[in-house]
Scaffold this motif. Structure first.
Motif: not given
Length: 259
Positions: A167-180, A211-217, A220-222, A243-246
């Motif tokens: 759910v958290a991953f989908t919430e985050i992914f939908l942010m750039p997807f709304t721009v698309f 959601t906060r933890n997924m952003f942190y992960e 770290l990955l990036l 990373i800095n912008f986010t």
């Protein structure tokens, strides 16, 4: 003999009832909880009706799934905040409630063309929360009733952490997807900005840190990707810029008060 029959009658009256009569009593005593369960089940059914359009219009089912989720969120808000007042404190209290976030979510996408990915967090939350209350209803009917349903419920509860992460991953992914979606002509220009406020509320949630933890992960990955020696410098710069912008967009995290 008379005393013995009276004792047995009293024991039968004091023993917890099981079966359909007990279920009826439970429904009458817990109307709001049962209504929440029903709206979540409707969300699940309407999602399936959209994905597998056997009966009716799938687009109608899509918007009905969002409206069912909105009804669930409104009922949950009524439970959490029964008294409504016109004050800044009430508004602040309202905005920290997860149910308010998903009421906001439903309202955002009610005015956007149907997108299957939008229903995923709504569907997963409905499955997760309806499963736990379904077990309560099955217990009311009897310990050995509907063992197949109990098995499915146990599987859902066992996977609850992975469901919340998805759910958290989908919430985050939908942010750039709304721009698309804007470029596809399926969303308005304001949709990404409104969705950003929803995502900010999810990031700062006190009760659901996924959601906060997924952003942190993701960060770290990036950062690990950017630190690889063989990565071209322009890609490394682009990753660090993201990373800095986010990080600048991330809202402050409120301190959780111990109750």
């Amino acid at each position: 003999m008379g005393d013995s029959s009276d004792t047995q009658t009293q024991e039968q009256q004091q023993a917890p009832q099981k079966g359909w009569e007990a279920l009826k009593c439970h429904v009458l005593e817990h109307k709001v909880e049962v209504a929440l369960w029903a709206t979540r089940v409707f969300t699940i059914l309407f999602t399936f009706a959209y994905l597998i359009p056997i009966f009716g219009n799938p687009y109608n089912a899509y918007y009905k799934a969002l409206m069912s989720n909105a009804a669930t969120s409104a009922l949950r808000l009524h439970q959490r905040i029964p008294r409504v007042t016109l004050s800044r404190e009430f508004l602040a209290h309202l905005l920290v409630e997860d149910s308010c976030h998903y009421l906001f979510f439903s309202l955002i996408f009610l005015y956007v063309a149907p997108v299957t990915l939008v229903l995923l967090p709504v569907f997963l939350f409905a499955v997760l929360h309806s499963a736990s209350y379904s077990l309560t209803l099955l217990d009311t009917l009897g310990q050995n009733s509907w063992w197949g349903a109990r098995l499915l419920i146990s599987l859902v509860e066992f996977q609850s952490r992975n469901i919340l992460r998805l759910v958290a991953f989908t919430e985050i992914f939908l942010m750039p997807f709304t721009v698309f979606l804007i470029f596809l002509g399926r969303a308005g220009l304001l949709t990404p900005f409104i969705y950003y406020h929803f995502l900010s509320l999810r990031y700062a949630s006190r009760r659901n840190p996924y959601t906060r933890n997924m952003f942190y992960e993701f960060r770290l990955l990036l950062e690990r990707t950017a630190s690889k020696p063989g990565l071209p410098s322009f890609l490394r710069s682009a990753i660090m810029a993201v990373i800095n912008f986010t990080s600048r967009l991330a809202p402050p995290i409120p301190q959780v008060q111990q109750q």
